[in-house]
Design a protein around this motif. Structure first.
Motif, PDB file in Angstrom:
ATOM      1  N   ARG A 183       3.622  13.680   3.030  1.00 26.69           N
ATOM      2  CA  ARG A 183       4.267  12.950   2.166  1.00 26.69           C
ATOM      3  C   ARG A 183       4.091  11.462   2.219  1.00 26.69           C
ATOM      4  NH1 ARG A 183      10.744  14.567   2.291  1.00 26.69           N
ATOM      5  NH2 ARG A 183      11.067  12.435   0.741  1.00 26.69           N
ATOM      6  N   ASP A 184       3.992  10.994   3.641  1.00 30.42           N
ATOM      7  CA  ASP A 184       3.684   9.583   3.796  1.00 30.42           C
ATOM      8  C   ASP A 184       2.443   9.035   3.144  1.00 30.42           C
ATOM      9  OD1 ASP A 184       6.199   9.275   4.572  1.00 30.42           O
ATOM     10  OD2 ASP A 184       5.702   9.368   6.857  1.00 30.42           O
ATOM     11  N   LYS A 185       1.469  10.000   3.463  1.00 30.41           N
ATOM     12  CA  LYS A 185       0.202   9.625   2.871  1.00 30.41           C
ATOM     13  C   LYS A 185       0.195   9.423   1.372  1.00 30.41           C
ATOM     14  CE  LYS A 185      -2.957  11.396   6.347  1.00 30.41           C
ATOM     15  NZ  LYS A 185      -3.930  12.456   6.962  1.00 30.41           N
ATOM     16  N   ALA A 190       0.263   5.732  -3.444  1.00 25.38           N
ATOM     17  CA  ALA A 190       1.185   5.329  -4.456  1.00 25.38           C
ATOM     18  C   ALA A 190       1.412   3.649  -4.254  1.00 25.38           C
ATOM     19  CB  ALA A 190       2.586   5.674  -4.481  1.00 25.38           C
ATOM     20  N   ARG A 191       1.258   3.182  -3.080  1.00 25.76           N
ATOM     21  CA  ARG A 191       1.354   1.896  -2.739  1.00 25.76           C
ATOM     22  C   ARG A 191       0.128   1.209  -3.087  1.00 25.76           C
ATOM     23  NH1 ARG A 191       4.158  -1.612   0.001  1.00 25.76           N
ATOM     24  NH2 ARG A 191       3.376  -3.291   0.981  1.00 25.76           N
ATOM     25  N   ASP A 217      -6.262  15.181   2.034  1.00 26.00           N
ATOM     26  CA  ASP A 217      -5.029  14.761   1.295  1.00 26.00           C
ATOM     27  C   ASP A 217      -5.455  14.438  -0.193  1.00 26.00           C
ATOM     28  OD1 ASP A 217      -6.705  12.677   1.831  1.00 26.00           O
ATOM     29  OD2 ASP A 217      -5.224  11.797   3.308  1.00 26.00           O
ATOM     30  N   PHE A 218      -6.434  14.904  -0.911  1.00 27.75           N
ATOM     31  CA  PHE A 218      -6.855  14.789  -1.989  1.00 27.75           C
ATOM     32  C   PHE A 218      -5.921  15.083  -3.066  1.00 27.75           C
ATOM     33  CE2 PHE A 218      -8.773  18.473  -3.599  1.00 27.75           C
ATOM     34  CZ  PHE A 218      -9.205  19.414  -2.660  1.00 27.75           C
ATOM     35  N   PRO A 219      -5.319  16.188  -2.859  1.00 23.20           N
ATOM     36  CA  PRO A 219      -4.185  16.431  -3.838  1.00 23.20           C
ATOM     37  C   PRO A 219      -3.417  15.463  -4.109  1.00 23.20           C
ATOM     38  CG  PRO A 219      -4.641  18.508  -2.828  1.00 23.20           C
ATOM     39  CD  PRO A 219      -5.456  17.397  -2.140  1.00 23.20           C
ATOM     40  N   GLN A 220      -2.683  14.911  -2.917  1.00 28.27           N
ATOM     41  CA  GLN A 220      -1.692  13.877  -3.055  1.00 28.27           C
ATOM     42  C   GLN A 220      -2.331  12.524  -3.647  1.00 28.27           C
ATOM     43  OE1 GLN A 220      -2.535  15.841  -0.170  1.00 28.27           O
ATOM     44  NE2 GLN A 220      -0.474  16.882  -0.411  1.00 28.27           N
TER      45      GLN A 220
END
Ligand SMILES: *Cc1c(COP(=O)(O)O)cnc(C)c1O
Length: 250
Positions: A183-185, A190-191, A217-220
């Motif tokens: 979630r934080d990744k 987004a940042r 984490d590529f989906p995120q």
């Protein structure tokens, strides 16, 4: 036990192409689900520590973009794959004294982290009469051990690079802190996308590339607008901790 890069181990890995194909399909699916054209996200297959024959197998199947982190290893691999159509990306931290090995051998540097490195690269590109696409790496977690520019320096560096004719500033790259939750990744990605929009407005360059997302984490990253995902382990399998040879650079 050390393993030489020339070993054929991965060529005999019957699952290599299967894993790659499945990853290509999954990335395309995620891209569609994020409301974009599957063409908008490219996979950079991260081949560091993987042998040249494994790269060859994927090339033969249509994978074109490959990512490397270590100059000597990349040059060795390129030499043994001479005359192939691979597009090489440099992802690792680049010391200024090795900048001369990048122009003409790599299409894109993902890890630009200072104006002094940019100047050396620009000079080398000018001398060789070539262009180099660059991404500025942003150190989102302010981790001292990790490469990348601080957010507060980003605009200034982008401004400087934008004025260097042989460097084509294409976007931003980040590798969020390893220990963050998914979630934080995703928040970090987004940042980075927001920073890109900001710099784009301030500096007036197009910055269409966002290099973010790895095996974990590529989906995120795709959900937040990644255009380049750097995937190693999921495609090639686990990296062997191969001891790098201490051969001297050409
Ligand atoms: C090694 C590396 C990757 C690939 O990581 P995997 O977890 O194997 O997908 C991506 N980006 C950078 C900058 C790397 O150094």
């Amino acid at each position: 036990m050390t393993r030489r890069l020339e070993d054929n181990a991965s060529t005999h890995d019957p699952m290599l192409v299967t894993r790659w194909r499945e990853t290509v399909e999954y990335v395309a699916d995620l891209t569609r689900r994020s409301g974009r054209d599957p063409e908008d996200v490219r996979i950079v297959a991260v081949s560091k520590t993987q042998p040249a024959p494994a790269v060859r197998v994927l090339l033969d199947n249509g994978q074109l973009d490959f990512g490397e982190n270590y100059v000597q290893e990349a040059l060795d691999k390129q030499a043994s794959l001479a005359s192939c159509a691979a597009r090489w990306h440099f992802l690792g931290r680049l010391q200024r004294n090795k900048a001369k090995f990048i122009p003409g051998r790599f299409v894109m540097l993902h890890s630009l982290d200072s104006l002094s490195l940019a100047r050396v690269l620009h000079e080398r590109c000018q001398a060789a009469g070539v262009a180099l696409e660059v991404l500025i790496q942003v150190n989102l977690g302010q981790e001292p051990q990790k490469g990348g520019v601080a957010e507060c320096d980003l605009e200034h560096i982008a401004q400087g690079v934008a004025g260097m004719a042989n460097l084509s500033l294409r976007g931003l790259m980040a590798l969020p802190p390893f220990e963050l939750s998914l979630r934080d990744k995703q928040r970090a990605f987004a940042r980075l996308a927001n920073l890109r929009d900001h710099v784009k407005r301030q500096v007036g360059v197009s910055l269409e590339e966002l290099s973010m997302g790895t095996t974990d984490d590529f989906p995120q990253a795709i959900a937040e607008g990644a255009t380049l995902v750097r995937i190693g382990t999921r495609i090639f399998g686990p990296r062997t901790l191969c001891k790098r040879t201490s051969s001297v650079l050409p």
